[in-house]
Scaffold this active site. Structure first.
Site, short mmCIF file in Angstrom:
data_model
loop_
_atom_site.label_atom_id
_atom_site.label_comp_id
_atom_site.label_asym_id
_atom_site.label_seq_id
_atom_site.Cartn_x
_atom_site.Cartn_y
_atom_site.Cartn_z
N ASN A 146 -20.61 67.40 40.52
CA ASN A 146 -20.93 66.99 39.01
C ASN A 146 -22.25 66.88 38.86
O ASN A 146 -23.07 66.14 39.31
CB ASN A 146 -20.17 65.44 38.79
CG ASN A 146 -19.94 64.90 37.52
OD1 ASN A 146 -20.86 65.47 36.63
ND2 ASN A 146 -19.33 63.90 37.11
N GLU A 175 -22.26 63.62 30.10
CA GLU A 175 -21.73 64.07 31.55
C GLU A 175 -20.67 64.96 31.09
O GLU A 175 -19.82 64.87 30.18
CB GLU A 175 -21.24 62.67 32.41
CG GLU A 175 -20.55 63.33 33.57
CD GLU A 175 -19.80 61.75 34.17
OE1 GLU A 175 -18.94 61.09 33.59
OE2 GLU A 175 -19.86 61.81 35.37
N ASN A 215 -18.69 59.37 30.94
CA ASN A 215 -17.42 59.34 30.50
C ASN A 215 -16.78 58.26 31.00
O ASN A 215 -16.39 58.07 32.29
CB ASN A 215 -16.63 60.59 30.91
CG ASN A 215 -16.98 61.93 30.38
OD1 ASN A 215 -16.16 62.24 29.50
ND2 ASN A 215 -17.97 62.27 30.81
N GLU A 258 -12.38 62.19 40.46
CA GLU A 258 -13.63 62.90 40.79
C GLU A 258 -13.88 62.96 42.53
O GLU A 258 -14.59 64.24 42.73
CB GLU A 258 -14.70 61.93 40.28
CG GLU A 258 -14.99 61.81 38.79
CD GLU A 258 -16.24 61.38 38.41
OE1 GLU A 258 -17.44 61.69 38.59
OE2 GLU A 258 -16.25 60.31 37.62
N LYS A 292 -24.28 64.41 40.77
CA LYS A 292 -24.08 62.94 41.22
C LYS A 292 -23.90 62.34 42.45
O LYS A 292 -22.89 63.21 43.20
CB LYS A 292 -22.75 63.01 40.06
CG LYS A 292 -22.00 61.40 39.90
CD LYS A 292 -21.01 61.45 39.08
CE LYS A 292 -20.61 60.05 38.56
NZ LYS A 292 -19.62 59.96 37.73
N CYS A 327 -23.31 58.95 34.84
CA CYS A 327 -22.26 57.93 34.70
C CYS A 327 -22.09 56.81 35.73
O CYS A 327 -22.91 55.91 35.63
CB CYS A 327 -20.99 58.75 34.64
SG CYS A 327 -19.54 57.57 33.84
N1 CDV Z 1 -17.43 59.18 34.77
C1 CDV Z 1 -17.49 57.87 35.51
O1 CDV Z 1 -18.38 57.94 36.49
N2 CDV Z 1 -16.70 56.93 35.04
C2 CDV Z 1 -16.79 55.60 35.58
C3 CDV Z 1 -15.51 54.90 35.52
C4 CDV Z 1 -14.57 55.51 36.31
C5 CDV Z 1 -15.64 53.27 35.79
C6 CDV Z 1 -17.99 54.98 35.00
O2 CDV Z 1 -18.64 54.03 36.02
O3 CDV Z 1 -18.12 54.62 33.88
#
Ligand code: CDV
Length: 315
Positions: free
Chosen positions: A107, A47, A194, A143, A124, A169
């Site tokens: 995103n 990501e 991430n 975000e 996303k 993510c």
């Molecule tokens: N980039 C993300 O979506 N990170 C989230 C963190 C904030 C928990 C994740 O679900 O990994």
């Protein structure tokens, strides 16, 4: 077309705030070369793979963050990645921040085929974090400030002899993500992440971050009878530790390849997409076993609605 693929998860180590696109792209090209040498057909990048994880920085005027977004994909700085991949006949997934011509920010991830053509786009849906500065956090996770929720839903695409879906993510923690795609036949779900190694809003023992990372992908690989590839951006990025643990999970829920570093690292596995069939035809034969008459609130309700208190119920 063969249903046997060699897939790679091309984990990236940290990207410093001042690191150029060209440098990040060169690192990815190096991983693509390794992927070519190992016979990969398809590679999954993280990501927001082109920049540092910029939602950790608060900026009052969002337009001052424009340097972190891509206005076109490929653009002049990302084209070399597309060229290298098509030269080697490798398809890929790439996460990046998208700024549309009419000013929307997402995103985003794209799916690219073995000729370098963009075949699919995902924005996303489940954006974590917050939209205003929160001083009690060790790092911001803005975000919700820098992106709008994705407007494209959970698509799937026929590519590489199979049906591929994309997520990003935080989406990996939500069963709905996988179920919607598996209802469209997804056999391979790919995602980048991430994930800081600490929960910035509440105490959580450190080791649980990695446990939940794998738990969500493995459980959903099994429950949706598909392969899941999750690729991290990992290591200490401007003081914030991001977990690694990039992995390839097969439909049994088992991990078949796992990263061992928090640096640039390619992991690979040769998979047979037909392995996804067994679960889809037996335990998870949706047409035969799903009971949609009992699932309505999943799509009509967000928060929890509790049953009546006991005292009220007795009246
Ligand atoms: N980039 C993300 O979506 N990170 C989230 C963190 C904030 C928990 C994740 O679900 O990994």
């Amino acid at each position: 077309m063969s249903r046997i693929l060699t897939i790679g998860a091309a984990q990236l180590g940290p990207i410093a705030p001042e690191e150029s696109r060209a440098s990040a792209v060169n690192r990815m090209i190096e991983l693509l070369k390794q992927a070519g040498d190992r016979g990969c057909n398809f590679v999954v990048f993280p990501e927001l793979a082109l920049t540092t994880f910029f939602p950790r920085y608060y900026e009052e005027d969002i337009s001052k963050m424009d340097r972190y977004y891509e206005r076109e994909m490929p653009g002049p700085e990302t084209r070399p990645l597309f060229e290298e991949a098509s030269k080697r006949g490798i398809g890929f997934y790439l996460g990046y921040a998208e700024l549309t011509p009419d000013g929307h920010r997402y995103n985003t991830a794209v799916l690219v085929d073995e000729t370098g053509k963009v075949t699919g786009k995902y924005r996303k849906v489940h954006l974590p974090g917050h939209s205003e500065y929160e001083g009690q956090r060790p790092w911001q996770h803005l975000e919700k400030r820098y992106f709008e929720p994705g407007d494209l839903g959970f698509g799937v695409w026929r590519q590489h002899g199979g049906i591929i879906g994309m997520a990003l993510c935080n989406d990996r923690r939500w069963p709905e993500t996988y179920r919607v795609m598996s209802l469209k036949g997804a056999e391979l779900i790919v995602l980048g992440y991430n994930t800081p190694d600490v929960n910035t809003s509440a105490f959580e023992p450190n080791h649980l971050r990695m446990f939940h990372n794998h738990l969500t992908m493995q459980a959903n690989a099994y429950m949706n009878s598909c392969f899941v590839v999750g690729t991290a951006k990992a290591g200490v990025e401007d003081g914030c530790m991001l977990i690694g643990g990039s992995c390839i999970a097969q439909p049994s829920g088992e991990i078949v390849s796992l990263a061992t570093t928090v640096e640039d690292e390619l992991i690979t596995s040769t998979i047979d997409l037909d392995l996804a069939k067994m679960g889809k035809e037996t335990v998870f034969n949706y047409a035969r076993h799903r009971r949609i008459e009992h699932y309505g609130i999943i799509a009509s309700q967000t928060g929890v609605e509790l049953p009546p208190e006991l005292a009220d119920a007795a009246e």
